[in-house]
Design a protein around this motif. Structure first.
Motif, PDB file in Angstrom:
ATOM      1  N   ASP A   1       0.816  -1.222   0.000  1.00 53.86           N
ATOM      2  CA  ASP A   1       0.000   0.000   0.000  1.00 53.86           C
ATOM      3  C   ASP A   1       0.852   1.275   0.000  1.00 53.86           C
ATOM      4  O   ASP A   1       0.429   2.311   0.488  1.00 53.86           O
ATOM      5  N   ILE A   2       2.032   1.209  -0.570  1.00 53.22           N
ATOM      6  CA  ILE A   2       2.933   2.364  -0.433  1.00 53.22           C
ATOM      7  C   ILE A   2       2.668   3.424  -1.498  1.00 53.22           C
ATOM      8  O   ILE A   2       2.520   4.609  -1.176  1.00 53.22           O
ATOM      9  N   LEU A   3       2.622   3.021  -2.740  1.00 57.38           N
ATOM     10  CA  LEU A   3       2.306   3.962  -3.822  1.00 57.38           C
ATOM     11  C   LEU A   3       1.268   3.300  -4.741  1.00 57.38           C
ATOM     12  O   LEU A   3       1.343   2.095  -4.983  1.00 57.38           O
ATOM     13  N   PRO A   4       0.331   4.082  -5.263  1.00 58.07           N
ATOM     14  CA  PRO A   4      -0.713   3.486  -6.122  1.00 58.07           C
ATOM     15  C   PRO A   4      -0.212   3.262  -7.551  1.00 58.07           C
ATOM     16  O   PRO A   4      -0.560   3.992  -8.478  1.00 58.07           O
ATOM     17  N   LEU A   5       0.629   2.244  -7.720  1.00 59.79           N
ATOM     18  CA  LEU A   5       1.219   1.975  -9.036  1.00 59.79           C
ATOM     19  C   LEU A   5       0.229   1.216  -9.919  1.00 59.79           C
ATOM     20  O   LEU A   5      -0.598   0.454  -9.407  1.00 59.79           O
ATOM     21  N   LYS A   6       0.345   1.435 -11.219  1.00 57.19           N
ATOM     22  CA  LYS A   6      -0.561   0.752 -12.147  1.00 57.19           C
ATOM     23  C   LYS A   6       0.245  -0.101 -13.126  1.00 57.19           C
ATOM     24  O   LYS A   6       1.084   0.440 -13.860  1.00 57.19           O
ATOM     25  N   PRO A   7      -0.010  -1.422 -13.160  1.00 55.30           N
ATOM     26  CA  PRO A   7       0.696  -2.271 -14.133  1.00 55.30           C
ATOM     27  C   PRO A   7       0.478  -1.752 -15.550  1.00 55.30           C
ATOM     28  O   PRO A   7      -0.620  -1.337 -15.920  1.00 55.30           O
ATOM     29  N   VAL A   8       1.543  -1.778 -16.327  1.00 55.16           N
ATOM     30  CA  VAL A   8       1.535  -1.134 -17.639  1.00 55.16           C
ATOM     31  C   VAL A   8       1.169  -2.128 -18.752  1.00 55.16           C
ATOM     32  O   VAL A   8       0.506  -1.774 -19.708  1.00 55.16           O
ATOM     33  N   MET A   9       1.602  -3.378 -18.592  1.00 55.33           N
ATOM     34  CA  MET A   9       1.429  -4.319 -19.702  1.00 55.33           C
ATOM     35  C   MET A   9       0.295  -5.318 -19.459  1.00 55.33           C
ATOM     36  O   MET A   9       0.136  -5.830 -18.355  1.00 55.33           O
ATOM     37  N   THR A  10      -0.474  -5.553 -20.508  1.00 55.15           N
ATOM     38  CA  THR A  10      -1.457  -6.645 -20.513  1.00 55.15           C
ATOM     39  C   THR A  10      -1.102  -7.543 -21.693  1.00 55.15           C
ATOM     40  O   THR A  10      -1.030  -7.064 -22.831  1.00 55.15           O
ATOM     41  N   LEU A  11      -0.871  -8.812 -21.408  1.00 49.61           N
ATOM     42  CA  LEU A  11      -0.502  -9.743 -22.480  1.00 49.61           C
ATOM     43  C   LEU A  11      -1.766 -10.450 -22.962  1.00 49.61           C
ATOM     44  O   LEU A  11      -2.467 -11.092 -22.166  1.00 49.61           O
TER      45      LEU A  11
END
Ligand SMILES: Cc1ncc(COP(=O)(O)O)c(C=O)c1O
Length: 396
Positions: free
Chosen positions: A244-254
């Protein structure tokens, strides 16, 4: 782009920009921030990612190879590019000719630059503080300083090290604290040159935020503005247990598709070696992606994919170009003709909001998220989406 096989990696550049923005916002005073775009930007496509980061404000970018840096320059990247792997004389020539920033780890490299540079060259000096891979030894710091001090051509812009266990950087006396302590002593030697310093990878960066919260002035992460070299987190993943540190968003969808369906009778097997046998009459979808595309064979009979709103299991041995999934429970009396070329998500988020993380896949494949991302094969097209893709003119 030719795409006769509907298998591709969707790369959301809005998420790259978002991850970079949240990182910058968390470290407004950092003097050095160098997103790592080596290894084809962790498999995401280096030119597009580098252009996106540059446009979002990145002044420095990190690669491993000179070849990678040259590709970026040819793609229009003008930011400072740090080249981390090292180089020989031929490499030095390319670094100088293309205005690349050498990360120097040996005396030979320093001498090559000294001899070949016609104008002053900015370098970063790498020190080995425990990783035992690249870098000068700590004992060489004074001699290096003497060499570079008032040198007509060599300008030490930065001094760095690399953490081998950034996951423990929240500890007061872990491996990372020890390494940072050593870097601090080296920085004292170089103080008259006032260099930038950098050392923190994603784990180190996220731990720095945890330690900041704890407000312990004794912690070495709280004593200095440590320069940042984020890799994995730029692509949306946090390698720490605490998420829960930073609201990161995964970039890749395969993504791929269920290109055909096979009706199997109970007892029939699928794929090489017959490692999966139908326990009931089953419907198996054939998906045109295999280990040659970076979907690891070790995931045979172990992974799941998203299909038609369900998580369905990969069954049988993964082939070079194909894998199979058991969709029996996910078709609910649908007409299979209506499900032709239905989307399959190998990892990432579906339109229905379901998610399979590259991290989860890494666990199942007994590897790490970095390897899952960088394995996505060369023959898998990268399709850039989001407003940033349009803005940069790379949307497909
Ligand atoms: C020298 C260096 N700095 C920074 C990074 C970024 O690491 P991470 O992807 O864990 O953030 C790497 C990655 O291996 C690296 O080799």
């Amino acid at each position: 782009m030719d795409m006769f096989r509907r298998t591709f990696a969707e790369v959301n550049l809005d998420h790259v920009a978002h991850n970079f923005e949240v990182l910058k916002a968390a470290f407004p005073n950092t003097s050095f921030l160098c997103p790592m775009v080596k290894a084809n930007a962790y498999g995401h496509g280096d030119v597009a990612i580098a252009l996106c980061l540059q446009q979002a404000g990145a002044r420095h970018l990190g690669v491993c190879l000179i070849e990678e840096a040259l590709l970026l320059r040819r793609g229009g990247v003008t930011a400072n590019i740090l080249v981390f792997r090292g180089f020989d004389r031929e490499g030095a020539e390319q670094l100088l000719a293309n205005n690349l920033t050498p990360v120097v780890s040996t005396w030979d490299q320093l001498e090559a630059l000294e001899e070949m540079a016609k104008t002053p060259v900015k370098i970063h000096l790498k020190f080995n503080t425990g990783m035992n891979r690249l870098g000068f030894s700590i004992e060489e710091a004074e001699k290096l300083f003497d060499k570079c001090w008032r040198h007509p051509k060599i300008q030490v812009e930065g001094v760095l090290t690399h953490l081998f266990n950034g996951e423990d950087a929240d500890e007061l006396d872990g491996d990372s604290a020890d390494q940072l302590g050593k870097l601090l002593r080296i920085l004292l030697v170089f103080k008259p040159l006032n260099p930038l310093n950098h050392s923190l990878n994603s784990a180190g960066i996220l731990n720095a935020l945890i330690v900041r919260e704890q407000k312990n002035p004794q912690h070495i992460l709280n004593q200095v503005q440590w320069g940042l070299r984020p890799g994995l987190m730029v692509y949306g993943f946090n390698p720490l247990k605490r998420q829960d540190i930073l609201p990161l968003k995964p970039v890749m969808t395969l993504k791929s598709v269920a290109s055909t369906y096979r009706m199997l009778k109970v007892g029939e097997v699928v794929s090489y070696g017959g490692t999966w046998k139908a326990k009931r009459d089953s419907v198996v979808a054939i998906v045109p992606i295999g280990y040659a595309d970076g979907y690891h064979r070790i995931l045979s009979n172990k992974a799941e994919v998203l299909f038609n709103g369900y998580k369905v299991p990969v069954v049988g041995t993964i082939c070079m170009d194909f894998l199979m999934v058991d969709v029996t429970d996910a078709i609910h009396g649908c007409d299979l003709n209506d499900l032709r070329d239905k989307e399959i998500i190998l990892f990432g988020k579906s339109d229905q909001g379901q998610f399979i993380s590259a991290e989860e896949l890494a666990h199942r494949a007994q590897t790490i998220t970095w390897e899952i991302l960088t394995s996505v094969g060369e023959r898998v097209p990268r399709v850039y989406v989001g407003d940033w893709a349009k803005r940069l003119g790379v949307a497909n």
